[in-house]
Design a protein around this motif. Sequence first.
Motif, short mmCIF file in Angstrom:
data_model
loop_
_atom_site.label_atom_id
_atom_site.label_comp_id
_atom_site.label_asym_id
_atom_site.label_seq_id
_atom_site.Cartn_x
_atom_site.Cartn_y
_atom_site.Cartn_z
N LYS A 50 0.84 -1.21 0.00
CA LYS A 50 0.00 0.00 0.00
C LYS A 50 0.87 1.25 0.00
CE LYS A 50 -3.94 -2.05 2.44
NZ LYS A 50 -4.88 -2.10 1.33
N VAL A 51 0.31 2.33 -0.51
CA VAL A 51 0.96 3.63 -0.42
C VAL A 51 0.19 4.46 0.60
CG1 VAL A 51 1.93 3.71 -2.74
CG2 VAL A 51 -0.44 4.42 -2.41
N PRO A 52 0.85 5.42 1.24
CA PRO A 52 2.21 5.88 1.03
C PRO A 52 3.25 5.01 1.72
CG PRO A 52 1.24 7.12 2.81
CD PRO A 52 0.17 6.20 2.30
N TRP B 59 6.41 2.75 6.52
CA TRP B 59 5.09 2.64 5.92
C TRP B 59 4.04 3.07 6.93
CZ3 TRP B 59 8.18 -1.19 7.70
CH2 TRP B 59 7.65 -2.09 8.63
N GLU B 60 2.80 3.22 6.47
CA GLU B 60 1.67 3.75 7.23
C GLU B 60 1.83 5.28 7.35
OE1 GLU B 60 -1.26 2.55 8.56
OE2 GLU B 60 -0.87 0.67 7.55
N SER B 61 0.78 5.96 6.89
CA SER B 61 0.84 7.42 6.78
C SER B 61 1.19 8.11 8.11
CB SER B 61 -0.49 7.96 6.24
OG SER B 61 -1.57 7.46 7.01
N LEU B 62 0.61 7.64 9.20
CA LEU B 62 0.86 8.32 10.48
C LEU B 62 2.29 8.08 10.95
CD1 LEU B 62 -0.29 10.13 12.65
CD2 LEU B 62 -1.38 8.13 13.72
N MET C 155 -8.67 10.08 13.07
CA MET C 155 -8.84 10.08 11.61
C MET C 155 -8.23 8.84 11.00
SD MET C 155 -9.95 11.77 8.96
CE MET C 155 -10.31 10.28 8.04
N HIS C 156 -7.06 8.47 11.48
CA HIS C 156 -6.36 7.31 10.91
C HIS C 156 -7.17 6.03 11.10
CE1 HIS C 156 -2.45 4.82 10.50
NE2 HIS C 156 -2.90 5.15 9.32
N ALA C 157 -7.82 5.93 12.26
CA ALA C 157 -8.50 4.67 12.60
C ALA C 157 -9.98 4.67 12.24
CB ALA C 157 -8.35 4.42 14.10
#
Length: 220
Positions: free
Chosen positions: A54-56, A70-73, A106-108
């Motif tokens: 997955k991105v990003p 990895w993982e946006s946060l 927001m992330h979850a």
Amino acid sequence: MALTLVIGNKNYSSWSLRPWLAMKMAGIGFDELRIPLDQPDTKAGILRHSPTGKVPCLIDTGSAGRLTVWESLAICEYVNEAYADGRLWPADRAARARARSAASEMHAGFAALRTHMSMDIRARKFERGAAAIAREDVAADITRIRALWFDALLQSSGPFLFGDFSIADAFFAPVVMRFVTYGVDLAPQLAAYRDRVVGLAPMQRWIADATAEVEDLGDH
Ligand SMILES: N[C@@H](CCC(=O)N[C@@H](CS)C(=O)NCC(=O)O)C(=O)O
């Protein structure tokens, strides 16, 4: 350049926008590697860089050798620590805790909003937006976001959710873009916040790039 951010289509990839915007707002230099989503070779292309497919995904070939994040946060946390001297979170501990809570929420969460109002920056889908808002789960997500923004802006006095621009704002930037695409009504102070985010120079760059993209994934 030491940093490469692997991202998806700028029109559609909401998770890519978050660290991209945070890094731009912190003045961090990086290369972009764009891999269009939903193509036959997308998964293989992303897997060459990101263990999750997955991105990003951020690749840092700087002082620590080659590091993949990895993982946006986690990417935002890493660049904040390694390249922004902590400026991407509020200096005040309590404000920082609230900002982290908002970004994590927001992330979850907000699955209904993300499903029924997927990011499509260059489109205007007001009818579709009205239909989505008629759903109880989407309406509940929007009510919660309005309350979160309202409380944060009231407490911080702005201009961003927790004062200066923070990772929390980067996390809500795709929501801002969804509210524009789907015509979600906002009270004046929230509309002003939305417009402030849209007006940021890096957001304008991202929107221009998204608009220039040729891939059309329809209602993905
Ligand atoms: N929890 C991940 C979500 C990443 C995510 O779902 N990315 C989407 C694009 S926005 C993706 O890579 N989709 C491609 C796929 O699943 O094949 C994060 O925060 O980075």
